[in-house]
Design a protein around this motif. Structure first.
Motif, PDB file in Angstrom:
ATOM      1  N   ILE A 136       0.865  -1.173   0.000  1.00  0.00           N
ATOM      2  CA  ILE A 136       0.000   0.000   0.000  1.00  0.00           C
ATOM      3  C   ILE A 136       0.906   1.228   0.000  1.00  0.00           C
ATOM      4  O   ILE A 136       2.097   1.108   0.289  1.00  0.00           O
ATOM      5  N   ASP A 137       0.326   2.383  -0.324  1.00  0.00           N
ATOM      6  CA  ASP A 137       1.130   3.609  -0.268  1.00  0.00           C
ATOM      7  C   ASP A 137       0.745   4.418   0.969  1.00  0.00           C
ATOM      8  O   ASP A 137      -0.152   4.025   1.727  1.00  0.00           O
ATOM      9  N   GLN A 140      -2.946   5.368   1.357  1.00  0.00           N
ATOM     10  CA  GLN A 140      -3.764   4.199   1.700  1.00  0.00           C
ATOM     11  C   GLN A 140      -3.521   3.776   3.153  1.00  0.00           C
ATOM     12  O   GLN A 140      -4.432   3.305   3.832  1.00  0.00           O
ATOM     13  N   PHE A 182       1.535  20.216  -7.537  1.00  0.00           N
ATOM     14  CA  PHE A 182       0.671  19.130  -7.058  1.00  0.00           C
ATOM     15  C   PHE A 182       0.717  18.993  -5.545  1.00  0.00           C
ATOM     16  O   PHE A 182      -0.163  18.397  -4.940  1.00  0.00           O
ATOM     17  N   ARG A 186      -1.753  16.933  -3.034  1.00  0.00           N
ATOM     18  CA  ARG A 186      -1.385  15.676  -2.378  1.00  0.00           C
ATOM     19  C   ARG A 186      -1.668  15.789  -0.873  1.00  0.00           C
ATOM     20  O   ARG A 186      -2.133  14.849  -0.246  1.00  0.00           O
ATOM     21  N   LYS A 189      -5.236  15.203  -0.364  1.00  0.00           N
ATOM     22  CA  LYS A 189      -5.564  13.768  -0.415  1.00  0.00           C
ATOM     23  C   LYS A 189      -5.281  13.107   0.928  1.00  0.00           C
ATOM     24  O   LYS A 189      -6.040  12.275   1.405  1.00  0.00           O
TER      25      LYS A 189
ATOM     26  N   LEU B 156       3.744   3.467  -6.364  1.00  0.00           N
ATOM     27  CA  LEU B 156       2.739   4.248  -5.644  1.00  0.00           C
ATOM     28  C   LEU B 156       1.527   4.503  -6.535  1.00  0.00           C
ATOM     29  O   LEU B 156       1.658   4.648  -7.742  1.00  0.00           O
ATOM     30  N   LEU B 157       0.358   4.559  -5.928  1.00  0.00           N
ATOM     31  CA  LEU B 157      -0.857   4.728  -6.722  1.00  0.00           C
ATOM     32  C   LEU B 157      -1.546   6.067  -6.494  1.00  0.00           C
ATOM     33  O   LEU B 157      -2.543   6.367  -7.131  1.00  0.00           O
ATOM     34  N   ASN B 158      -1.045   6.854  -5.563  1.00  0.00           N
ATOM     35  CA  ASN B 158      -1.731   8.104  -5.235  1.00  0.00           C
ATOM     36  C   ASN B 158      -0.876   9.346  -5.426  1.00  0.00           C
ATOM     37  O   ASN B 158      -1.086  10.348  -4.747  1.00  0.00           O
ATOM     38  N   GLY B 159       0.071   9.257  -6.313  1.00  0.00           N
ATOM     39  CA  GLY B 159       0.868  10.445  -6.565  1.00  0.00           C
ATOM     40  C   GLY B 159       2.288  10.300  -6.078  1.00  0.00           C
ATOM     41  O   GLY B 159       2.656   9.305  -5.457  1.00  0.00           O
ATOM     42  N   GLU B 197      -8.762  11.869  -6.670  1.00  0.00           N
ATOM     43  CA  GLU B 197      -9.449  10.731  -6.052  1.00  0.00           C
ATOM     44  C   GLU B 197      -8.428   9.848  -5.346  1.00  0.00           C
ATOM     45  O   GLU B 197      -7.339   9.619  -5.861  1.00  0.00           O
ATOM     46  N   ILE B 198      -8.809   9.344  -4.180  1.00  0.00           N
ATOM     47  CA  ILE B 198      -7.909   8.406  -3.497  1.00  0.00           C
ATOM     48  C   ILE B 198      -8.071   7.025  -4.129  1.00  0.00           C
ATOM     49  O   ILE B 198      -9.169   6.485  -4.188  1.00  0.00           O
ATOM     50  N   GLU B 199      -6.982   6.539  -4.629  1.00  0.00           N
ATOM     51  CA  GLU B 199      -7.000   5.208  -5.225  1.00  0.00           C
ATOM     52  C   GLU B 199      -6.847   4.194  -4.081  1.00  0.00           C
ATOM     53  O   GLU B 199      -5.890   4.242  -3.334  1.00  0.00           O
ATOM     54  N   PRO B 200      -7.810   3.296  -3.910  1.00  0.00           N
ATOM     55  CA  PRO B 200      -7.735   2.361  -2.771  1.00  0.00           C
ATOM     56  C   PRO B 200      -6.608   1.342  -2.941  1.00  0.00           C
ATOM     57  O   PRO B 200      -6.068   1.196  -4.039  1.00  0.00           O
ATOM     58  N   PRO B 201      -6.264   0.639  -1.860  1.00  0.00           N
ATOM     59  CA  PRO B 201      -5.212  -0.374  -1.969  1.00  0.00           C
ATOM     60  C   PRO B 201      -5.479  -1.305  -3.145  1.00  0.00           C
ATOM     61  O   PRO B 201      -6.618  -1.689  -3.407  1.00  0.00           O
ATOM     62  N   LYS B 202      -4.436  -1.628  -3.845  1.00  0.00           N
ATOM     63  CA  LYS B 202      -4.575  -2.455  -5.042  1.00  0.00           C
ATOM     64  C   LYS B 202      -4.830  -3.910  -4.671  1.00  0.00           C
ATOM     65  O   LYS B 202      -4.327  -4.394  -3.669  1.00  0.00           O
ATOM     66  N   ASP B 203      -5.626  -4.542  -5.491  1.00  0.00           N
ATOM     67  CA  ASP B 203      -5.819  -5.988  -5.351  1.00  0.00           C
ATOM     68  C   ASP B 203      -4.660  -6.675  -6.077  1.00  0.00           C
ATOM     69  O   ASP B 203      -4.643  -6.764  -7.301  1.00  0.00           O
ATOM     70  N   TRP B 204      -3.689  -7.099  -5.282  1.00  0.00           N
ATOM     71  CA  TRP B 204      -2.493  -7.711  -5.886  1.00  0.00           C
ATOM     72  C   TRP B 204      -2.699  -9.186  -6.207  1.00  0.00           C
ATOM     73  O   TRP B 204      -1.767  -9.853  -6.656  1.00  0.00           O
TER      74      TRP B 204
END
Ligand code: SF4
Ligand code: SF4
Lengths: 339, 229
Positions: A136-137, A140, A182, A186, A189, B156-159, B197-204
């Motif tokens: 997760i990042d 998240q 950005f 961020r 967010k 990373l998925l949120n920036g 938009e917040i990208e939720p945890p990825k389904d790995w």
């Protein structure tokens, strides 16, 4: 669970940091670098330098990807010593299972403040051949721990059957890193994900930071979270130049570098080359530079405090924890209010 | 395509050991295009192995053959005789080719001559770059066609993390920061709202984390009788 086991009297969590911020006091947090050994006494010794001078103390999580005593273990020592830990958690070394499990344990051991970070890439540290996680990042992660507290669910959605861990959740912001435009978004967010407080990257360039804060206020972000701006004492002009050139998102203005260069001007050793200096002179030079570094830091705090929306400072004096006392005193932030 | 590069010659020699008859098998697809394991490389590798074995006094018989695609049974069938005659097969296909040979010819001993490195493209002559990690759940629709999973050093998925500077990633000034690229592209398309938009945890689980993956397309499978006939 008895009815009041998680009773927080109107506070989300009720930590000193949260109370301080809610009461509108200018907050002060510090940072403690754990040793690269199993030497717990070293943590106690550093804790003694910070006690009474910080409302919370950050404990790094394998900072710069170098193995150290874990933040949660160090946090347990701080709890024993009567300080309030802010445990750092990165996404580099643990997946969502390990993070949640460790946080349950941290809560059980009395830790209540948490800073969620992405984590430096392992290539910088002492195990560059390691496999990283990044399941997760950091955003998240913030959302996951906020949901554990507010929705009483694990990341998978399962509900807690017993006591949920209630952390005062923090996130980091690098206001002056790229892409610059950005950065406020961020931050937004992170706040939307649930960040109750923010600790920023080290700031030396006050005008640039003030510009960032303008945007933050325009977006109303300072009202939704508490922003603690990162400051740190410089040890020399060389260190300032190094950070300016090598650390992303940190710019040290020439004025500050000049101040550090001029430290000790007028002393007989000033301007001499290393080879020409006696041991005593070198010691005197280092002392003069450090004193100037502390003074620069105090001046920065005073300037930053004037910026609307800044709720406190986060003093990063890693491997120089002794500097915190004179900085907090010099900035007029001692004694800490009782809340 | 799949990008690979040749292993160091000494490592290859170690893998071959004291075999007498070596067959180098090239592949005519991806590794030909990235100049790692095509017909030309197979010939060159075979001749350097012959030469060096002669020099150290134990001459080996090294031949080479290149099939159009090492990862399909029908192309491998074409070289069944050559495979059977060799003591050892040195495949310079990608890791899939090596495994296809091992699976299709269980009696043979096959070793890899390449390191299979990534899925990518030649960004310019002589330079190849990673583009995809086959995560099984493509997010390119959110990121303007630039992959944060494969191209951000932390997936990373949120920036961007705080390490992005002057367009490059914190790990290396020669590595572009994927999130700077994504940001610039979305800005140019007036689509920055996608980043808010917040990208939720990825389904790995669709990636390798869910175990070795397999796709079954019943519409394409041969009927049992048909297959038996
Ligand atoms: S999101 Fe997944 S499938 Fe799409 S390009 Fe990236 S790694 Fe490949
Ligand atoms: S600098 Fe950019 S590419 Fe590198 S880890 Fe951070 S966001 Fe990803």
């Amino acid at each position: 669970m008895t009815a009041n086991e998680n009773n927080t009297n109107g506070y989300l969590v009720g930590t000193t940091l949260e109370r301080m911020l809610k009461a509108g006091h200018f907050a002060v947090t510090g940072e403690l670098g754990s040793p690269q050994s199993a030497h717990g006494e070293e943590i106690r010794a550093k804790a003694a330098l910070l006690k009474g001078y910080a409302d919370g103390v950050n404990l790094t999580d394998n900072q710069t990807a170098i193995v150290r005593i874990s933040s949660i273990a160090a946090g347990a020592i701080l709890v024993q010593e009567g300080l309030e830990p802010i445990i750092q958690m990165t996404c580099r070394d643990r997946n969502r299972l390990a993070i949640q499990a460790d946080l349950l344990g941290a809560y059980a051991l009395g830790m209540r403040n948490l800073l969620c970070l992405t984590g430096d890439h392992q290539i910088f540290g002492n195990h560059p051949t390691a496999k990283h996680v990044f399941d997760i990042d950091s955003i998240q992660l913030v959302q996951m721990v906020a949901d554990m507290r507010d929705k009483k669910v694990f990341q998978c959605g399962d509900e807690f059957k017993g006591i949920e861990p209630r952390f005062f959740v923090g996130a980091a912001s690098a206001p002056l890193a790229d892409p610059l435009d950005f950065r406020p978004y961020r931050l937004a967010k992170k706040i939307n994900a649930g960040a109750n407080f923010i600790q920023t990257q080290l700031v030396y360039d006050v005008p640039a930071f003030a510009k960032f804060m303008e945007k933050v206020r325009e977006m109303g972000l300072h009202e939704k979270t508490s922003i603690l701006v990162g400051v740190g004492p410089l040890k020399s002009a060389g260190m300032a130049r190094y950070m300016k050139n090598n650390v992303p998102g940190i710019d040290v203005p020439d004025e500050i570098i000049d101040r550090m260069t001029a430290a000790g001007k007028g002393e007989p050793w000033f301007g001499k080359k290393n080879a020409e200096m006696t041991k005593e002179e070198k010691r005197a030079r280092s002392k003069a530079r450090r004193e100037e570094g502390i003074q620069v830091c105090i001046d920065l705090i005073k300037e930053l405090r004037e910026i609307e929306g800044v709720a406190g400072v986060h003093i990063m004096a890693i491997e120089w924890e002794k500097a915190v006392k004179p900085i907090v005193e010099g900035a007029g932030l001692y004694p800490r209010p009782s809340v | 395509m799949i990008i690979a590069e040749q292993k160091p010659l000494d490592e290859i020699k170690n893998l071959i050991g004291d075999a007498e008859k070596v067959l180098v098998v090239g592949c005519g697809t991806c590794v030909t295009v990235c100049f790692a394991g095509g017909d030309r490389e197979a010939q060159i590798l075979a001749s350097s192995l012959r030469m060096s074995s002669k020099l150290n006094g134990h001459p080996m018989e090294v031949t080479d053959v290149t099939v159009q695609r090492q990862c399909e049974w029908e192309y491998l069938d074409e070289i069944e005789n050559e495979i059977k005659e060799a003591d050892i097969i040195l495949s310079i296909g990608c890791g899939i080719g090596v495994q296809a040979i091992a699976e299709h010819f269980p009696d043979c001993w096959v070793v890899p001559g390449l390191n299979t490195t990534f899925l990518g493209l030649p960004s310019e002559q002589g330079i190849w770059e990673e583009r995809c990690m086959a995560c099984g759940n493509c997010v390119l629709g959110l990121t303007g066609g630039i992959c944060p999973v494969a191209r951000c050093s932390k997936s990373l998925l949120n920036g961007p993390c705080g390490g992005s500077e002057d367009g490059h990633c914190e790990i290396d000034p020669d590595v572009p920061c994927a999130w700077q690229l994504i940001y610039d592209r979305l800005a140019s398309k007036d689509k920055l709202d996608l980043l808010l938009e917040i990208e939720p945890p990825k389904d790995w689980s669709t990636a390798h984390d869910g175990g070795p993956r397999k796709i079954v397309r019943e519409d394409l499978m041969l009927e049992t009788e048909e297959a038996e006939a």
